[in-house]
Design a protein around this motif. Structure first.
Motif, PDB file in Angstrom:
ATOM      1  N   SER A   2      52.459  48.474  33.909  1.00 37.81           N
ATOM      2  CA  SER A   2      52.149  47.431  32.939  1.00 37.81           C
ATOM      3  C   SER A   2      51.018  46.518  33.424  1.00 37.81           C
ATOM      4  O   SER A   2      50.338  45.906  32.619  1.00 37.81           O
ATOM      5  CB  SER A   2      53.397  46.600  32.650  1.00 37.81           C
ATOM      6  OG  SER A   2      53.816  45.941  33.825  1.00 37.81           O
ATOM      7  N   GLU A   3      50.805  46.414  34.738  1.00 35.15           N
ATOM      8  CA  GLU A   3      49.738  45.585  35.302  1.00 35.15           C
ATOM      9  C   GLU A   3      48.407  46.320  35.368  1.00 35.15           C
ATOM     10  O   GLU A   3      47.377  45.720  35.630  1.00 35.15           O
ATOM     11  CB  GLU A   3      50.128  45.140  36.709  1.00 35.15           C
ATOM     12  CG  GLU A   3      51.321  44.224  36.756  1.00 35.15           C
ATOM     13  CD  GLU A   3      50.966  42.838  36.246  1.00 35.15           C
ATOM     14  OE1 GLU A   3      49.866  42.354  36.541  1.00 35.15           O
ATOM     15  OE2 GLU A   3      51.798  42.257  35.537  1.00 35.15           O
ATOM     16  N   LEU A   4      48.413  47.628  35.146  1.00 37.62           N
ATOM     17  CA  LEU A   4      47.233  48.456  35.338  1.00 37.62           C
ATOM     18  C   LEU A   4      46.367  48.481  34.082  1.00 37.62           C
ATOM     19  O   LEU A   4      46.827  48.819  32.997  1.00 37.62           O
ATOM     20  CB  LEU A   4      47.684  49.879  35.696  1.00 37.62           C
ATOM     21  CG  LEU A   4      46.670  50.827  36.270  1.00 37.62           C
ATOM     22  CD1 LEU A   4      46.040  50.260  37.532  1.00 37.62           C
ATOM     23  CD2 LEU A   4      47.347  52.147  36.588  1.00 37.62           C
ATOM     24  N   ALA A   5      45.089  48.121  34.233  1.00 39.49           N
ATOM     25  CA  ALA A   5      44.163  48.112  33.095  1.00 39.49           C
ATOM     26  C   ALA A   5      43.276  49.347  33.074  1.00 39.49           C
ATOM     27  O   ALA A   5      42.950  49.865  32.014  1.00 39.49           O
ATOM     28  CB  ALA A   5      43.290  46.861  33.135  1.00 39.49           C
ATOM     29  N   ARG A  22      42.054  48.966  38.568  1.00 41.73           N
ATOM     30  CA  ARG A  22      41.667  47.668  38.018  1.00 41.73           C
ATOM     31  C   ARG A  22      42.896  47.099  37.324  1.00 41.73           C
ATOM     32  O   ARG A  22      43.529  47.744  36.487  1.00 41.73           O
ATOM     33  CB  ARG A  22      40.515  47.832  37.041  1.00 41.73           C
ATOM     34  CG  ARG A  22      40.159  46.567  36.355  1.00 41.73           C
ATOM     35  CD  ARG A  22      38.863  45.914  36.603  1.00 41.73           C
ATOM     36  NE  ARG A  22      37.798  46.559  37.303  1.00 41.73           N
ATOM     37  CZ  ARG A  22      37.108  45.931  38.245  1.00 41.73           C
ATOM     38  NH1 ARG A  22      37.416  44.700  38.590  1.00 41.73           N
ATOM     39  NH2 ARG A  22      36.112  46.531  38.842  1.00 41.73           N
ATOM     40  N   LEU A  23      43.239  45.867  37.676  1.00 43.90           N
ATOM     41  CA  LEU A  23      44.414  45.212  37.104  1.00 43.90           C
ATOM     42  C   LEU A  23      44.040  44.499  35.805  1.00 43.90           C
ATOM     43  O   LEU A  23      42.864  44.234  35.539  1.00 43.90           O
ATOM     44  CB  LEU A  23      44.985  44.225  38.121  1.00 43.90           C
ATOM     45  CG  LEU A  23      45.357  44.829  39.472  1.00 43.90           C
ATOM     46  CD1 LEU A  23      45.796  43.731  40.441  1.00 43.90           C
ATOM     47  CD2 LEU A  23      46.433  45.888  39.328  1.00 43.90           C
ATOM     48  N   LYS A  24      45.030  44.156  35.021  1.00 48.80           N
ATOM     49  CA  LYS A  24      44.769  43.474  33.742  1.00 48.80           C
ATOM     50  C   LYS A  24      44.157  42.098  33.948  1.00 48.80           C
ATOM     51  O   LYS A  24      43.496  41.579  33.060  1.00 48.80           O
ATOM     52  CB  LYS A  24      46.059  43.385  32.929  1.00 48.80           C
ATOM     53  CG  LYS A  24      46.457  44.728  32.370  1.00 48.80           C
ATOM     54  CD  LYS A  24      47.516  44.612  31.315  1.00 48.80           C
ATOM     55  CE  LYS A  24      47.760  46.016  30.768  1.00 48.80           C
ATOM     56  NZ  LYS A  24      48.741  46.061  29.752  1.00 48.80           N
ATOM     57  N   SER A  25      44.360  41.530  35.112  1.00 54.14           N
ATOM     58  CA  SER A  25      43.759  40.235  35.405  1.00 54.14           C
ATOM     59  C   SER A  25      42.247  40.351  35.600  1.00 54.14           C
ATOM     60  O   SER A  25      41.558  39.342  35.689  1.00 54.14           O
ATOM     61  CB  SER A  25      44.390  39.640  36.667  1.00 54.14           C
ATOM     62  OG  SER A  25      44.070  40.442  37.791  1.00 54.14           O
ATOM     63  N   ARG A  27      40.866  41.808  38.209  1.00 51.74           N
ATOM     64  CA  ARG A  27      40.608  42.045  39.630  1.00 51.74           C
ATOM     65  C   ARG A  27      40.947  43.484  39.996  1.00 51.74           C
ATOM     66  O   ARG A  27      41.755  44.132  39.340  1.00 51.74           O
ATOM     67  CB  ARG A  27      41.457  41.096  40.475  1.00 51.74           C
ATOM     68  CG  ARG A  27      41.053  39.648  40.296  1.00 51.74           C
ATOM     69  CD  ARG A  27      41.872  38.688  41.139  1.00 51.74           C
ATOM     70  NE  ARG A  27      42.176  39.228  42.445  1.00 51.74           N
ATOM     71  CZ  ARG A  27      43.277  38.945  43.129  1.00 51.74           C
ATOM     72  NH1 ARG A  27      44.169  38.119  42.626  1.00 51.74           N
ATOM     73  NH2 ARG A  27      43.490  39.459  44.317  1.00 51.74           N
ATOM     74  N   ARG A  28      40.318  43.952  41.063  1.00 53.36           N
ATOM     75  CA  ARG A  28      40.653  45.265  41.599  1.00 53.36           C
ATOM     76  C   ARG A  28      41.832  45.130  42.544  1.00 53.36           C
ATOM     77  O   ARG A  28      41.980  44.135  43.240  1.00 53.36           O
ATOM     78  CB  ARG A  28      39.488  45.829  42.423  1.00 53.36           C
ATOM     79  CG  ARG A  28      38.544  46.630  41.644  1.00 53.36           C
ATOM     80  CD  ARG A  28      37.653  47.389  42.595  1.00 53.36           C
ATOM     81  NE  ARG A  28      36.616  48.026  41.820  1.00 53.36           N
ATOM     82  CZ  ARG A  28      35.548  48.535  42.314  1.00 53.36           C
ATOM     83  NH1 ARG A  28      35.323  48.502  43.599  1.00 53.36           N
ATOM     84  NH2 ARG A  28      34.661  49.105  41.537  1.00 53.36           N
ATOM     85  N   TRP A  29      42.655  46.168  42.550  1.00 55.01           N
ATOM     86  CA  TRP A  29      43.717  46.223  43.544  1.00 55.01           C
ATOM     87  C   TRP A  29      43.049  46.314  44.900  1.00 55.01           C
ATOM     88  O   TRP A  29      42.030  46.995  45.062  1.00 55.01           O
ATOM     89  CB  TRP A  29      44.617  47.421  43.263  1.00 55.01           C
ATOM     90  CG  TRP A  29      45.880  47.438  44.068  1.00 55.01           C
ATOM     91  CD1 TRP A  29      46.718  46.397  44.278  1.00 55.01           C
ATOM     92  CD2 TRP A  29      46.435  48.549  44.754  1.00 55.01           C
ATOM     93  NE1 TRP A  29      47.768  46.777  45.050  1.00 55.01           N
ATOM     94  CE2 TRP A  29      47.625  48.115  45.366  1.00 55.01           C
ATOM     95  CE3 TRP A  29      46.064  49.863  44.908  1.00 55.01           C
ATOM     96  CZ2 TRP A  29      48.429  48.942  46.116  1.00 55.01           C
ATOM     97  CZ3 TRP A  29      46.866  50.698  45.657  1.00 55.01           C
ATOM     98  CH2 TRP A  29      48.032  50.233  46.257  1.00 55.01           C
TER      99      TRP A  29
END
Length: 189
Positions: A2-5, A22-25, A27-29
């Motif tokens: 769910s956090e993964l964009a 890439r996260l939904k925020s 930022r990259r993991w």
């Protein structure tokens, strides 16, 4: 998930092929994922309900990855053969020659200083040859990967054949070139 964009494949396979998450925020993991088959990973993430692949990378990189995956590991390419047995095979004659030159015979150091000194000296010769083989293999690996990338860029259909040829040449240089260099240095002077 769910956090993964997005899943973004690496543009260059350094240090290996892989992808970033890439996260939904936005930022990259913080860690990248080194993958043997990035295209398969991207497909598996999409099938599992995750996001589709991020920006598409150059098709050359997919060809490059396919060429790497198409190769089968040879016994001579195994790390034990390359980095343990080959240096041992090179260290034995070099150490033997050293013993004859320095101590006048094959066991001169053993007779003079004992078994511990003799085995320590042999271990040092083996370690030195191991370092030489590792450095030689690193230079050859750089040449193989660079050559494969160039072929993938210029002639994508020939990439698998080129990779196979470069791998064979690399093993030949390693297994024939280093002993030939040793022989030339022993008998050539």
């Amino acid at each position: 998930m769910s956090e993964l964009a997005a899943v973004e494949p690496w543009r260059l396979p350094l240090p290996a092929s892989g992808a970033c998450l890439r996260l939904k925020s936005g930022r990259r993991w913080h860690d990248g994922l080194a993958l043997a088959n990035p295209a398969g990973f991207l497909h598996a993430i999409a099938v599992a309900g995750g996001p589709p692949a991020g920006p598409v990378r150059h098709a050359m990189m997919d060809v490059y990855d396919q060429a790497r995956l198409a190769l089968q590991e040879w016994r001579l390419g195994h790390p034990v053969a390359k980095f343990v047995l080959l240096p041992l095979a090179l260290a034995i004659p070099a150490f033997h020659l050293h013993q004859h030159i320095t101590y006048g015979g094959a066991f001169g150091e053993y007779y003079t200083f004992g078994l511990k000194a003799y085995l320590t000296a042999f271990a040092l010769w083996w370690a030195a040859w191991s370092i030489g083989v590792v450095l030689s293999a690193a230079v050859l690996r750089t040449a193989i990967e660079t050559g494969t990338l160039l072929v993938a860029l210029m002639r994508p259909r020939r990439t698998i054949d080129a990779r196979l040829g470069l791998e064979r040449i690399g093993l030949a240089v390693l297994y024939l070139g280093l002993p030939a260099w040793l022989i030339l240095n022993i008998y050539g002077k």
